[in-house]
Design an enzyme around this catalytic site. Structure first.
Site, PDB file in Angstrom:
ATOM      1  N   HIS A  27       0.846  -1.193   0.000  1.00  0.00           N
ATOM      2  CA  HIS A  27       0.000   0.000   0.000  1.00  0.00           C
ATOM      3  C   HIS A  27       0.878   1.238   0.000  1.00  0.00           C
ATOM      4  O   HIS A  27       2.037   1.212   0.460  1.00  0.00           O
ATOM      5  CB  HIS A  27      -0.947   0.013   1.205  1.00  0.00           C
ATOM      6  CG  HIS A  27      -0.276   0.328   2.512  1.00  0.00           C
ATOM      7  ND1 HIS A  27      -0.077   1.612   2.960  1.00  0.00           N
ATOM      8  CD2 HIS A  27       0.249  -0.477   3.473  1.00  0.00           C
ATOM      9  CE1 HIS A  27       0.528   1.591   4.137  1.00  0.00           C
ATOM     10  NE2 HIS A  27       0.743   0.329   4.469  1.00  0.00           N
ATOM     11  N   CYS A  28       0.348   2.322  -0.558  1.00  0.00           N
ATOM     12  CA  CYS A  28       1.041   3.611  -0.507  1.00  0.00           C
ATOM     13  C   CYS A  28       0.251   4.520   0.428  1.00  0.00           C
ATOM     14  O   CYS A  28      -0.363   4.042   1.386  1.00  0.00           O
ATOM     15  CB  CYS A  28       1.186   4.199  -1.908  1.00  0.00           C
ATOM     16  SG  CYS A  28      -0.387   4.427  -2.767  1.00  0.00           S
ATOM     17  N   MET A  29       0.211   5.802   0.170  1.00  0.00           N
ATOM     18  CA  MET A  29      -0.446   6.731   1.092  1.00  0.00           C
ATOM     19  C   MET A  29      -1.966   6.640   1.044  1.00  0.00           C
ATOM     20  O   MET A  29      -2.642   6.907   2.035  1.00  0.00           O
ATOM     21  CB  MET A  29      -0.010   8.168   0.772  1.00  0.00           C
ATOM     22  CG  MET A  29       1.457   8.439   1.044  1.00  0.00           C
ATOM     23  SD  MET A  29       1.906  10.143   0.703  1.00  0.00           S
ATOM     24  CE  MET A  29       1.009  10.993   2.002  1.00  0.00           C
TER      25      MET A  29
END
Length: 206
Positions: A27-29
């Site tokens: 996952h990213c932000m």
């Protein structure tokens, strides 16, 4: 805290084709980034209709589910619904056709995403510094300006270290060796050779 996203996580796993269809998950932000064994099994329309999902799209060889800033809480719940080896570095059971451009985008995105918060933080410090100067609360000649400016510049000076660590994690190689190679680039003696402007020869026979 993540318990309230348990139903959402269960629905997401179901709509991407089930736990057995997930090769890796990161996952990213704001997004969950799935590497799926078969993207045809993912129900993109159904994912978009879920309460708590902003969007769902396929990009850069990944199936991305846009959640928002609370993505980490959802990620923790999604992991619980995956097979034990689903979030590991295992190879997909079915080869996915990904273009060279897609692989490149995936690498760049996967490398830069973890360090985006640090870069954003440095930008916020720069903005704060600009406001302090604008309202004449500090001067550019003060030590306060010097120290705060140093804090915001640190991320960019040591960016090779951050990129090396992030790229090593993406490529699943040794972060320590990657940091050592980045350290060579930042070694003050090497920097001085460049500043001197003289020719440098390595392993030259005499």
């Amino acid at each position: 805290m993540s318990k309230k996203y348990e139903k959402l996580a269960q629905d997401i796993v179901e709509k991407v084709g089930g736990s057995e269809n997930v090769s890796t998950l990161t996952h990213c932000m704001t997004r969950l980034r799935f590497a799926l064994n078969d993207t045809n099994k993912a129900d993109q329309k159904a994912l978009k209709s879920l309460d708590g999902v902003i969007d769902a799209l396929e990009s850069g060889g990944q199936f991305q589910v846009v959640i928002g800033t609370h993505v980490e809480d959802v990620y923790k719940e999604v992991i619980k619904h995956l097979q034990p080896n689903a979030s590991s570095s295992g190879e997909p059971t079915q080869a996915r056709k990904v273009s060279i451009l897609g692989k490149l985008i995936d690498f760049v995105s996967g490398t830069f995403s973890p360090i985006v918060p640090a870069i954003a933080g440095a930008g916020m410090i720069k903005a704060l510094l600009a406001l302090l100067i604008l309202f004449n609360w500090i001067s550019k000649d003060s030590q306060t300006y010097y120290v705060v400016s140093l804090m915001s510049d640190a991320i960019f000076y040591f960016l090779p270290f951050l990129l090396a660590f992030s790229a090593a994690n993406k490529l699943k190689c040794s972060p320590v060796l990657a940091l050592v190679l980045a350290g060579v680039l930042l070694h003050p003696n090497l920097t001085q050779l460049r500043l001197d402007g003289t020719d440098v020869s390595v392993l030259e026979s005499r």
